[in-house]
Scaffold this active site. Sequence first.
Site, PDB file in Angstrom:
ATOM      1  N   GLY A 124     -26.618  47.692  24.101  1.00  0.00           N
ATOM      2  CA  GLY A 124     -25.488  47.636  23.090  1.00  0.00           C
ATOM      3  C   GLY A 124     -25.248  46.628  21.983  1.00  0.00           C
TER       4      GLY A 124
ATOM      5  N   GLU B 189     -32.298  49.541  28.169  1.00  0.00           N
ATOM      6  CA  GLU B 189     -31.545  50.123  29.165  1.00  0.00           C
ATOM      7  C   GLU B 189     -32.591  50.776  30.249  1.00  0.00           C
ATOM      8  OE1 GLU B 189     -31.246  50.156  26.007  1.00  0.00           O
ATOM      9  OE2 GLU B 189     -29.005  50.215  25.455  1.00  0.00           O
TER      10      GLU B 189
ATOM     11  N   ALA C  88     -24.104  45.972  26.532  1.00  0.00           N
ATOM     12  CA  ALA C  88     -22.921  46.295  27.435  1.00  0.00           C
ATOM     13  C   ALA C  88     -22.740  45.573  28.515  1.00  0.00           C
ATOM     14  CB  ALA C  88     -22.780  47.797  27.683  1.00  0.00           C
TER      15      ALA C  88
ATOM     16  N   GLU D 168     -27.550  48.087  19.417  1.00  0.00           N
ATOM     17  CA  GLU D 168     -26.559  49.189  18.953  1.00  0.00           C
ATOM     18  C   GLU D 168     -25.298  48.825  18.018  1.00  0.00           C
ATOM     19  OE1 GLU D 168     -26.158  50.802  22.880  1.00  0.00           O
ATOM     20  OE2 GLU D 168     -27.188  52.528  22.300  1.00  0.00           O
TER      21      GLU D 168
HETATM   22  C1  HXC Z   1     -23.349  41.370  31.592  1.00  0.00           C
HETATM   23  C2  HXC Z   1     -24.732  39.438  31.005  1.00  0.00           C
HETATM   24  C3  HXC Z   1     -25.507  40.437  30.319  1.00  0.00           C
HETATM   25  C4  HXC Z   1     -24.982  41.674  30.071  1.00  0.00           C
HETATM   26  C5  HXC Z   1     -26.395  38.515  30.149  1.00  0.00           C
HETATM   27  N1  HXC Z   1     -25.222  38.363  30.905  1.00  0.00           N
HETATM   28  N2  HXC Z   1     -26.362  39.812  29.826  1.00  0.00           N
HETATM   29  N3  HXC Z   1     -23.754  39.703  32.003  1.00  0.00           N
HETATM   30  N4  HXC Z   1     -23.913  42.174  30.990  1.00  0.00           N
HETATM   31  N5  HXC Z   1     -25.539  42.581  29.464  1.00  0.00           N
HETATM   32  C6  HXC Z   1     -24.876  37.298  31.870  1.00  0.00           C
HETATM   33  C7  HXC Z   1     -26.017  36.904  33.013  1.00  0.00           C
HETATM   34  O1  HXC Z   1     -25.319  37.752  34.064  1.00  0.00           O
HETATM   35  C8  HXC Z   1     -25.626  35.398  33.127  1.00  0.00           C
HETATM   36  O2  HXC Z   1     -24.257  35.215  33.784  1.00  0.00           O
HETATM   37  C9  HXC Z   1     -25.470  34.986  31.696  1.00  0.00           C
HETATM   38  O3  HXC Z   1     -25.002  36.149  30.933  1.00  0.00           O
HETATM   39  C10 HXC Z   1     -26.648  34.131  31.098  1.00  0.00           C
HETATM   40  O4  HXC Z   1     -27.710  35.038  31.413  1.00  0.00           O
HETATM   41  P1  HXC Z   1     -29.159  34.854  31.959  1.00  0.00           P
HETATM   42  O5  HXC Z   1     -29.885  35.927  32.519  1.00  0.00           O
HETATM   43  O6  HXC Z   1     -28.934  33.732  32.978  1.00  0.00           O
HETATM   44  O7  HXC Z   1     -29.934  34.129  30.886  1.00  0.00           O
HETATM   45  P2  HXC Z   1     -31.349  34.263  30.392  1.00  0.00           P
HETATM   46  O8  HXC Z   1     -32.334  33.943  31.548  1.00  0.00           O
HETATM   47  O9  HXC Z   1     -31.632  33.291  29.127  1.00  0.00           O
HETATM   48  O10 HXC Z   1     -31.814  35.680  29.839  1.00  0.00           O
HETATM   49  C11 HXC Z   1     -31.297  36.088  28.672  1.00  0.00           C
HETATM   50  C12 HXC Z   1     -31.364  38.124  28.635  1.00  0.00           C
HETATM   51  C13 HXC Z   1     -30.824  38.415  30.149  1.00  0.00           C
HETATM   52  C14 HXC Z   1     -32.869  38.245  28.647  1.00  0.00           C
HETATM   53  C15 HXC Z   1     -30.570  38.218  27.670  1.00  0.00           C
HETATM   54  O11 HXC Z   1     -29.556  37.912  30.468  1.00  0.00           O
HETATM   55  C16 HXC Z   1     -30.946  39.745  29.993  1.00  0.00           C
HETATM   56  O12 HXC Z   1     -31.798  40.399  30.292  1.00  0.00           O
HETATM   57  N6  HXC Z   1     -29.441  40.461  30.050  1.00  0.00           N
HETATM   58  C17 HXC Z   1     -29.332  41.848  30.061  1.00  0.00           C
HETATM   59  C18 HXC Z   1     -29.954  42.543  28.967  1.00  0.00           C
HETATM   60  C19 HXC Z   1     -29.717  43.959  29.129  1.00  0.00           C
HETATM   61  O13 HXC Z   1     -30.172  44.569  29.933  1.00  0.00           O
HETATM   62  N7  HXC Z   1     -28.887  44.802  28.009  1.00  0.00           N
HETATM   63  C20 HXC Z   1     -28.752  45.929  27.991  1.00  0.00           C
HETATM   64  C21 HXC Z   1     -27.437  46.293  28.938  1.00  0.00           C
HETATM   65  S1  HXC Z   1     -26.995  48.137  29.022  1.00  0.00           S
HETATM   66  P3  HXC Z   1     -24.155  34.346  35.241  1.00  0.00           P
HETATM   67  O14 HXC Z   1     -22.807  34.567  35.546  1.00  0.00           O
HETATM   68  O15 HXC Z   1     -25.015  35.167  36.310  1.00  0.00           O
HETATM   69  O16 HXC Z   1     -24.651  33.042  34.940  1.00  0.00           O
HETATM   70  C22 HXC Z   1     -26.504  48.494  27.493  1.00  0.00           C
HETATM   71  C23 HXC Z   1     -26.016  49.936  27.409  1.00  0.00           C
HETATM   72  C24 HXC Z   1     -25.307  50.071  26.122  1.00  0.00           C
HETATM   73  O17 HXC Z   1     -26.316  47.908  26.696  1.00  0.00           O
HETATM   74  C25 HXC Z   1     -24.520  51.548  26.288  1.00  0.00           C
HETATM   75  C26 HXC Z   1     -23.728  51.625  25.350  1.00  0.00           C
HETATM   76  C27 HXC Z   1     -22.732  53.060  25.450  1.00  0.00           C
END
Ligand code: HXC
Length: 291
Positions: free
Chosen positions: A142, A165, A99, A145
């Site tokens: 997400g 998360e 998400a 999911e």
């Molecule tokens: C918003 C995101 C994002 C996310 C990545 N980006 N994941 N933006 N939401 N979930 C964006 C980063 O901010 C960055 O933008 C660009 O994508 C590239 O990401 P990087 O981090 O620079 O890339 P990298 O170093 O290769 O790392 C990849 C990654 C990391 C390991 C996937 O991005 C990461 O940990 N992302 C978050 C993963 C996460 O926690 N997901 C769960 C979210 S909570 P900029 O503009 O800075 O360049 C969830 C709840 C669901 O999903 C609930 C549903 C009801």
Amino acid sequence: MAFLCRSAASLLKSSRAAPVLLSGSRLYSSGGQYEYILVEKRGEKSNVGFIQLNRPKALNALCDGLMREVIQALEVFDADADVGAVVITGSERAFAAGADIKEMQNKTFQECYTTKFLAHWCKVADARKPVIAAVNGFALGGGCELAMMCDIIYAGEKAQFGQPEILLGTIPGAGGTQRLTRAVGKSLAMEMVLTGDRINAQEAKQSGLVSKVYPVDQLVSEAIICGEKISANSKLVSAMAKEAVNAAFELSLAEGNRFEKRLFNATFATADRKEGMTAFVEKRKASFQDS
Ligand code: HXC
């Protein structure tokens, strides 16, 4: 409305009007071309719906507008008599990184609770037609999911699945704790949800989360081939089969078996069941009419 991605407000406005299929392979909604996804029909007979998440700069983070478009495209394919299955994929780098954290960052409990924040995501699992997730790269939070809301998951060799998360101070909210546990068992699900550690494609295969692993560049075409196989069968009976398998996650064994038997009997009310068995006896290929 302020928290919605740019296109979400206009999509919401247009969501009451039925989407239409124009000439060519790309689908358009009455509100205009999709902003966050690419949508077309694939396969030799153009009978496989294809949805590609297309927000590459954010690793396909699932902002509200993107998820609304995915749900809308699934509804269009559900209503399209030619389509027998749908494939959802992302890019080679990311299926979806979860998400959109930037969208969620400043939300309050009151907002989440009163607006049923992200509750509409579950509509993905309501699709009548079989949906295949073709996962390359990250399927996190997400994103994992979303893949698990699909009926079949194929993975590319470099896919990574995770529910990170906990590292953000929250927990999965779109079925992750439930579907992952059913798919991989309690110990691995607990480990993934409590540590945020990811599993790779082979571990996902071994644990039962995905059914097949393919080289990265072959993944999507293999998913389309699977979609074509499904589309060659009766769409009516496929919907019944999907409903019956899904019931296994909701019902006791006795109730599930009763539910299955009712649907099995119901297939005898279809022309396709008659055609399928007659074709076998006559040693020819069945020609299903979806009736
Ligand atoms: C918003 C995101 C994002 C996310 C990545 N980006 N994941 N933006 N939401 N979930 C964006 C980063 O901010 C960055 O933008 C660009 O994508 C590239 O990401 P990087 O981090 O620079 O890339 P990298 O170093 O290769 O790392 C990849 C990654 C990391 C390991 C996937 O991005 C990461 O940990 N992302 C978050 C993963 C996460 O926690 N997901 C769960 C979210 S909570 P900029 O503009 O800075 O360049 C969830 C709840 C669901 O999903 C609930 C549903 C009801």
